[in-house]
Scaffold this motif. Sequence first.
Motif, mmCIF file in Angstrom:
data_model
loop_
_atom_site.group_PDB
_atom_site.id
_atom_site.type_symbol
_atom_site.label_atom_id
_atom_site.label_comp_id
_atom_site.label_asym_id
_atom_site.label_seq_id
_atom_site.Cartn_x
_atom_site.Cartn_y
_atom_site.Cartn_z
ATOM 1 N N ALA A 106 0.828 -1.209 0.000
ATOM 2 C CA ALA A 106 0.000 0.000 0.000
ATOM 3 C C ALA A 106 0.859 1.254 0.000
ATOM 4 C CB ALA A 106 -0.918 -0.018 1.225
ATOM 5 N N VAL A 107 1.929 1.268 0.805
ATOM 6 C CA VAL A 107 2.817 2.436 0.847
ATOM 7 C C VAL A 107 3.529 2.616 -0.488
ATOM 8 C CG1 VAL A 107 4.895 3.396 1.934
ATOM 9 C CG2 VAL A 107 3.128 2.315 3.346
ATOM 10 N N GLU A 108 3.991 1.522 -1.082
ATOM 11 C CA GLU A 108 4.746 1.606 -2.333
ATOM 12 C C GLU A 108 3.880 2.047 -3.508
ATOM 13 O OE1 GLU A 108 8.238 -1.756 -1.662
ATOM 14 O OE2 GLU A 108 6.339 -2.338 -2.595
ATOM 15 N N GLU A 109 2.594 1.770 -3.457
ATOM 16 C CA GLU A 109 1.746 2.001 -4.624
ATOM 17 C C GLU A 109 0.789 3.178 -4.483
ATOM 18 O OE1 GLU A 109 -0.137 -1.637 -5.855
ATOM 19 O OE2 GLU A 109 1.690 -2.820 -5.480
ATOM 20 N N THR A 110 0.787 3.854 -3.322
ATOM 21 C CA THR A 110 -0.147 4.954 -3.109
ATOM 22 C C THR A 110 0.580 6.291 -3.201
ATOM 23 O OG1 THR A 110 -1.461 3.555 -1.626
ATOM 24 C CG2 THR A 110 -1.876 5.933 -1.561
ATOM 25 N N PRO A 111 0.215 7.136 -4.164
ATOM 26 C CA PRO A 111 0.923 8.412 -4.381
ATOM 27 C C PRO A 111 0.525 9.479 -3.362
ATOM 28 C CG PRO A 111 -0.867 8.207 -5.948
ATOM 29 C CD PRO A 111 -0.861 6.933 -5.164
ATOM 30 N N ARG A 112 1.352 9.708 -2.386
ATOM 31 C CA ARG A 112 1.033 10.701 -1.352
ATOM 32 C C ARG A 112 0.908 12.104 -1.933
ATOM 33 N NH1 ARG A 112 4.659 12.423 3.989
ATOM 34 N NH2 ARG A 112 2.915 12.986 5.353
ATOM 35 N N HIS A 113 1.651 12.386 -3.006
ATOM 36 C CA HIS A 113 1.616 13.749 -3.537
ATOM 37 C C HIS A 113 0.238 14.140 -4.075
ATOM 38 C CE1 HIS A 113 2.685 11.338 -7.143
ATOM 39 N NE2 HIS A 113 2.053 12.282 -7.823
ATOM 40 N N VAL A 114 -0.566 13.161 -4.455
ATOM 41 C CA VAL A 114 -1.926 13.464 -4.901
ATOM 42 C C VAL A 114 -2.747 14.040 -3.743
ATOM 43 C CG1 VAL A 114 -4.087 12.439 -5.736
ATOM 44 C CG2 VAL A 114 -1.904 11.767 -6.757
ATOM 45 N N PHE A 115 -2.481 13.564 -2.535
ATOM 46 C CA PHE A 115 -3.253 13.971 -1.362
ATOM 47 C C PHE A 115 -2.652 15.184 -0.656
ATOM 48 C CE2 PHE A 115 -4.108 9.606 -2.307
ATOM 49 C CZ PHE A 115 -5.484 9.534 -2.209
ATOM 50 N N VAL A 116 -1.425 15.518 -0.998
ATOM 51 C CA VAL A 116 -0.771 16.693 -0.412
ATOM 52 C C VAL A 116 -0.234 17.562 -1.554
ATOM 53 C CG1 VAL A 116 0.880 17.496 1.326
ATOM 54 C CG2 VAL A 116 -0.098 15.218 1.522
ATOM 55 N N ALA A 150 10.112 16.135 0.577
ATOM 56 C CA ALA A 150 9.349 16.326 1.812
ATOM 57 C C ALA A 150 8.119 15.424 1.838
ATOM 58 C CB ALA A 150 8.940 17.789 1.959
ATOM 59 N N VAL A 151 7.401 15.349 0.718
ATOM 60 C CA VAL A 151 6.182 14.543 0.662
ATOM 61 C C VAL A 151 6.488 13.071 0.878
ATOM 62 C CG1 VAL A 151 4.373 13.725 -0.904
ATOM 63 C CG2 VAL A 151 4.836 16.173 -0.689
ATOM 64 N N TYR A 152 7.621 12.616 0.372
ATOM 65 C CA TYR A 152 7.978 11.199 0.527
ATOM 66 C C TYR A 152 9.053 10.990 1.597
ATOM 67 C CZ TYR A 152 4.896 10.296 -3.319
ATOM 68 O OH TYR A 152 3.767 10.203 -4.097
ATOM 69 N N GLY A 153 9.168 11.960 2.505
ATOM 70 C CA GLY A 153 9.982 11.779 3.690
ATOM 71 C C GLY A 153 9.109 11.330 4.843
ATOM 72 N N ASN A 154 9.732 10.902 5.907
ATOM 73 C CA ASN A 154 8.982 10.434 7.077
ATOM 74 C C ASN A 154 8.712 11.613 7.998
ATOM 75 O OD1 ASN A 154 7.738 8.757 8.938
ATOM 76 N ND2 ASN A 154 9.653 8.231 9.966
ATOM 77 N N SER A 155 7.823 12.489 7.547
ATOM 78 C CA SER A 155 7.504 13.664 8.350
ATOM 79 C C SER A 155 6.036 14.029 8.168
ATOM 80 C CB SER A 155 8.381 14.859 7.943
ATOM 81 O OG SER A 155 8.199 15.174 6.575
ATOM 82 N N GLY A 177 -4.356 31.298 11.346
ATOM 83 C CA GLY A 177 -2.973 31.220 11.796
ATOM 84 C C GLY A 177 -2.596 29.950 12.518
ATOM 85 N N ALA A 178 -3.541 29.019 12.689
ATOM 86 C CA ALA A 178 -3.266 27.766 13.390
ATOM 87 C C ALA A 178 -3.415 26.581 12.442
ATOM 88 C CB ALA A 178 -4.213 27.592 14.575
ATOM 89 N N ALA A 179 -2.540 25.596 12.581
ATOM 90 C CA ALA A 179 -2.644 24.376 11.787
ATOM 91 C C ALA A 179 -3.888 23.606 12.210
ATOM 92 C CB ALA A 179 -1.400 23.522 11.979
ATOM 93 N N THR A 180 -4.754 23.255 11.247
ATOM 94 C CA THR A 180 -5.991 22.549 11.573
ATOM 95 C C THR A 180 -6.137 21.224 10.846
ATOM 96 O OG1 THR A 180 -7.109 23.958 9.930
ATOM 97 C CG2 THR A 180 -7.324 24.576 12.245
ATOM 98 N N SER A 181 -5.180 20.859 10.012
ATOM 99 C CA SER A 181 -5.181 19.527 9.409
ATOM 100 C C SER A 181 -3.771 19.239 8.915
ATOM 101 C CB SER A 181 -6.175 19.421 8.242
ATOM 102 O OG SER A 181 -6.286 18.074 7.800
ATOM 103 N N SER A 182 -3.432 17.958 8.900
ATOM 104 C CA SER A 182 -2.101 17.570 8.443
ATOM 105 C C SER A 182 -2.148 16.169 7.865
ATOM 106 C CB SER A 182 -1.090 17.616 9.599
ATOM 107 O OG SER A 182 -1.386 16.611 10.555
ATOM 108 N N SER A 183 -1.136 15.848 7.101
ATOM 109 C CA SER A 183 -0.881 14.474 6.684
ATOM 110 C C SER A 183 0.160 13.938 7.656
ATOM 111 C CB SER A 183 -0.354 14.424 5.246
ATOM 112 O OG SER A 183 -0.091 13.091 4.862
ATOM 113 N N SER A 184 -0.225 12.933 8.432
ATOM 114 C CA SER A 184 0.596 12.490 9.559
ATOM 115 C C SER A 184 1.912 11.875 9.110
ATOM 116 C CB SER A 184 -0.179 11.472 10.405
ATOM 117 O OG SER A 184 -1.366 12.028 10.895
ATOM 118 N N MET A 185 2.846 11.776 10.046
ATOM 119 C CA MET A 185 4.126 11.130 9.800
ATOM 120 C C MET A 185 3.884 9.685 9.346
ATOM 121 S SD MET A 185 7.254 10.609 12.520
ATOM 122 C CE MET A 185 7.381 12.391 12.767
ATOM 123 N N PRO A 186 4.417 9.272 8.195
ATOM 124 C CA PRO A 186 4.146 7.924 7.695
ATOM 125 C C PRO A 186 4.473 6.805 8.682
ATOM 126 C CG PRO A 186 5.034 9.253 5.925
ATOM 127 C CD PRO A 186 5.111 10.096 7.172
#
Length: 373
Positions: A34-44, A68-73, A82-91
Motif C-alpha cells: 500500500a505504501v509503495e503504490e499509493t501516491p502521497r503527492h496526490v493527497f498533499v 518532503a512529501v515522501y519523507g517520514n515527516s 494562523g493555526a494548523a488545523t489539518s495535516s498528513s501524519s508522519m508515515p
Amino acid sequence: MSYSDTEVTKALRAALAQQLADEGHLRSPEWRSAVEETPRHVFVPIFYRQVRGQWESATADDAGYFDAVYGNSALTTQVTDGAATSSSSMPSLMVQMLEGLDVEDGDKVGEVATGSGFNGALISHRVGDKNFWTMEVDSELTRLAEARLGEIGYSPTVVAGDARDGFPGDQTFDRLIVTCGFDLFPYALAGSVRQGGVIVCPLRWGNARLVVGRDGKLEGNFLAGGSYFMKAREEGSTGAVPYPGEPESIGERSAVIGISDLEADGFGFVQSLALGEVGEVTELDDKGEPIGYRTWSRDGSWAHVLGDRVRQGGPRHLWDAMEKAHAWFTEHGSPARERFGATITPGGQRFWLDEPGQAVPLVSRPTGQEWMK
C-alpha cells in the motif's frame, strides 16, 4: 491513471517503504504494498511550513517538495486563523497504527478524521474501497479527500459529520481507526464496532489499541510509538486551548522539577494522562535555549515556570500535578508507553500500568477530582 506519477515518485515511495521497514514500523507485505503504490503527492498537493514565525506554502513547483512529501515527516495541509488545523501524519506513525489494527482480508474498516485522504487510500488499497468508510467534521476536507481518492480510482463511503456521535446508520465495522486526538474517548463510537473488533485511537499522547468486549467494555494497551494528533474539533474551529493569561496566582515557589525534566518522551505521555488537554509553550532565549515554560487548560488553570521558580493559579494547580506525576513516573522506573493500558466503559475511562487492576494513580483530572486508585 488520471494523476501524474513518474519513475522518480515511484522510487521515492519505494525508498520510504524500505526506510519504514528497516526501522521496524512496516511489517506486513500488504501494508508495504500500500505504501509503495499509493501516491502521497496526490493527497498533499500543497503543504505549509513555518519560516521565521510565518506560514509558507510549498507545491510541486518548489524545490524539495517531493523529498518532503515522501519523507517520514508530518505535513501541515490546512491553516485556519494562523493555526494548523489539518495535516498528513508522519508515515511511520500511520503504519504503526495500521499494523496495530491487525486487518484481515474482507474486513470492514471505519476511519474517524479523513484529513487529506492519504490514510484512507492506504486502507482502500488493503481492504478494497467498498469495505472502507471514513468520516470528517470539516466539510471542505471531506470534499477534497473524496475528489483525491477518486483521482486514483477509489470511491469509498466518505461522510461529512462529527463521528463523536457515532457513524450514521447501522453500519458495524470490524476495525476502526481514529486519526484525531481525544482527551476522553467518545463512547458512542463503540457502537460502530462489532464484538471482538479492534479500535486504534489516539488518547492523550498515546495510541490505544482497544478490543471490544462482550459487555461493551473497551480495553487494551497503548502502542509503542508516540501520538501527537491534532485534537478533535468543531467545524470552523482551530481546536486550540485558549490561553487564559495569568490572573491572580496562589503564590510563587521553587519548582521541584525543571524544564529539562519535561523533555523525555515517556514522561510527556504520563504528563498527558495526568493533566488531560492543555496548551503549552516553551520559552527560549536568543540562543534557542529553554528558559521558561507555560501550560494552561480550558478551565482557566495555568502555570508559569521561569528558571527555577513557578507561579500557578486557577481551579487546578497544574504544576503541582506535573510534579506528582513526575515523581510517580520516576518511582516506577520510567515505564515504557506500551506498558500502559486503558479501560473504557459508558461510565468513563481509566488508565493502568501492566494490568487493568493496577490503576495509574495520577493526580489531576480536568474536573479537579482525583484519579481512581
